[in-house]
Design a protein around this motif. Structure first.
Motif, short mmCIF file in Angstrom:
data_model
loop_
_atom_site.label_atom_id
_atom_site.label_comp_id
_atom_site.label_asym_id
_atom_site.label_seq_id
_atom_site.Cartn_x
_atom_site.Cartn_y
_atom_site.Cartn_z
N ASN A 1 11.14 9.27 7.55
CA ASN A 1 10.63 8.27 7.83
C ASN A 1 11.87 7.11 7.44
N CYS A 2 11.12 5.88 7.88
CA CYS A 2 12.14 4.73 7.90
C CYS A 2 12.11 4.16 6.39
N GLY A 3 11.36 4.67 5.62
CA GLY A 3 11.50 4.00 4.23
C GLY A 3 10.53 2.75 4.01
N GLY A 4 9.96 2.48 5.07
CA GLY A 4 8.85 1.31 4.71
C GLY A 4 9.26 0.40 5.64
N CYS A 5 10.05 0.37 6.65
CA CYS A 5 10.87 -0.75 7.52
C CYS A 5 9.76 -1.19 8.83
N GLY A 6 8.74 -0.36 9.27
CA GLY A 6 7.95 -0.40 10.09
C GLY A 6 8.36 0.13 11.34
N GLN A 7 9.28 1.12 11.28
CA GLN A 7 10.05 1.46 12.69
C GLN A 7 9.54 3.05 12.93
N CYS A 8 9.22 3.65 11.80
CA CYS A 8 8.65 5.09 12.26
C CYS A 8 7.51 5.58 12.52
N ILE A 9 6.45 4.48 12.37
CA ILE A 9 5.30 4.72 12.60
C ILE A 9 4.56 5.96 12.06
N THR A 10 4.97 6.47 10.81
CA THR A 10 4.40 7.68 10.46
C THR A 10 3.53 7.48 9.05
N CYS A 11 3.09 6.04 8.74
CA CYS A 11 2.73 6.00 7.31
C CYS A 11 1.00 5.45 7.83
N PHE A 12 0.47 5.84 8.74
CA PHE A 12 -0.73 5.56 9.27
C PHE A 12 -1.61 5.65 8.05
N ARG B 1 -3.78 1.04 9.93
CA ARG B 1 -2.83 0.17 9.48
C ARG B 1 -1.29 0.73 9.22
N LEU B 2 -0.29 0.29 9.25
CA LEU B 2 0.74 0.94 8.82
C LEU B 2 0.87 0.60 7.15
N ALA B 3 0.79 1.44 6.48
CA ALA B 3 0.85 1.42 4.99
C ALA B 3 1.97 0.44 4.41
N CYS B 4 3.03 0.66 4.90
CA CYS B 4 4.14 -0.04 4.58
C CYS B 4 4.28 -1.45 4.78
N GLN B 5 3.28 -1.93 5.79
CA GLN B 5 3.15 -3.52 6.34
C GLN B 5 2.04 -4.04 5.60
N LEU C 1 0.71 -1.30 0.01
CA LEU C 1 -0.06 -0.10 -0.05
C LEU C 1 0.77 1.29 -0.05
N ARG C 2 1.98 1.30 0.84
CA ARG C 2 2.84 2.53 0.74
C ARG C 2 3.33 2.66 -0.89
N GLU C 3 3.97 1.58 -1.16
CA GLU C 3 4.52 1.96 -2.24
C GLU C 3 3.46 2.35 -3.59
N LEU D 1 1.19 10.60 1.72
CA LEU D 1 1.00 9.44 2.62
C LEU D 1 1.32 10.16 4.13
N TYR D 2 2.52 11.10 4.36
CA TYR D 2 3.21 11.22 5.37
C TYR D 2 2.53 12.66 5.88
N GLY D 3 2.54 12.77 7.26
CA GLY D 3 2.47 14.08 7.86
C GLY D 3 3.72 14.87 7.84
S1 FES Z 1 7.24 4.04 6.63
FE1 FES Z 1 8.08 3.80 8.68
S2 FES Z 1 6.70 2.61 9.62
FE2 FES Z 1 5.86 2.96 7.57
#
Ligand code: FES
Length: 147
Positions: free
Chosen positions: A41-52, A83-87, A21-23, A32-34
């Motif tokens: 952001n973490c680039g999609g690794c699920g660590q920054c919690i910014t892609c709600f 959800r986290l879009a990157c996940q 979904l993030r991609e 996608l991001y505030g």
């Molecule tokens: S991009 Fe960082 S948690 Fe989704």
């Protein structure tokens, strides 16, 4: 193909079944991001919690991949529909609200309007390759035969 209806943006986007979904959102130029996520952001690794994202409306079971262990941990104090879009992998058509933590004036009306328009269940079919690619293949075959 599944359709992702981005409610805030008023945009329907087709994707392949199983796409991230993030991609898809970034490819389509969706914000996608505030501010925090834009700054880093973490680039999609699920660590920054910014892609709600908030999956609004009733989607059929299996429309999205299940919550990952990362999401279970990071979203435990958030609504169950977030959800986290990157996940998240998209399997069937869904309605998505980006940046649900940021309100906007006519959110309820837009969500209601988005829900009132039917979405294709998807996945329906795979896209045909562009005609140009088919022509190149046939030319290659022809030149190989000449040699
Ligand atoms: S991009 Fe960082 S948690 Fe989704």
């Amino acid at each position: 193909m599944p359709v992702i209806r981005f409610v805030r943006e008023g945009l329907d986007v087709e994707c392949y079944p199983g796409e991230n979904l993030r991609e898809v959102a970034l490819r389509e130029g969706i914000a996608l991001y505030g501010l925090k996520g834009q700054l880093g952001n973490c680039g999609g690794c699920g660590q920054c919690i910014t892609c709600f994202v908030d999956v609004v409306g009733e989607s059929s079971p299996g429309s999205l991949s299940g919550r990952t262990a990362v999401e279970e941990q990071k979203l435990r104090r958030r609504p169950q529909s977030w959800r986290l879009a990157c996940q998240t992998l998209v399997q069937q058509s869904v309605l998505v609200l980006t940046r649900p933590q940021v309100g906007f004036g006519d959110a309820d009306q837009r969500i209601a309007a988005a829900k009132s328009q039917p979405l294709p269940a998807g996945p329906t079919s795979w896209p045909e390759p562009p005609a140009e690619e088919q022509d190149e293949d046939s030319e290659t075959t022809t030149s190989d035969e000449e040699v």
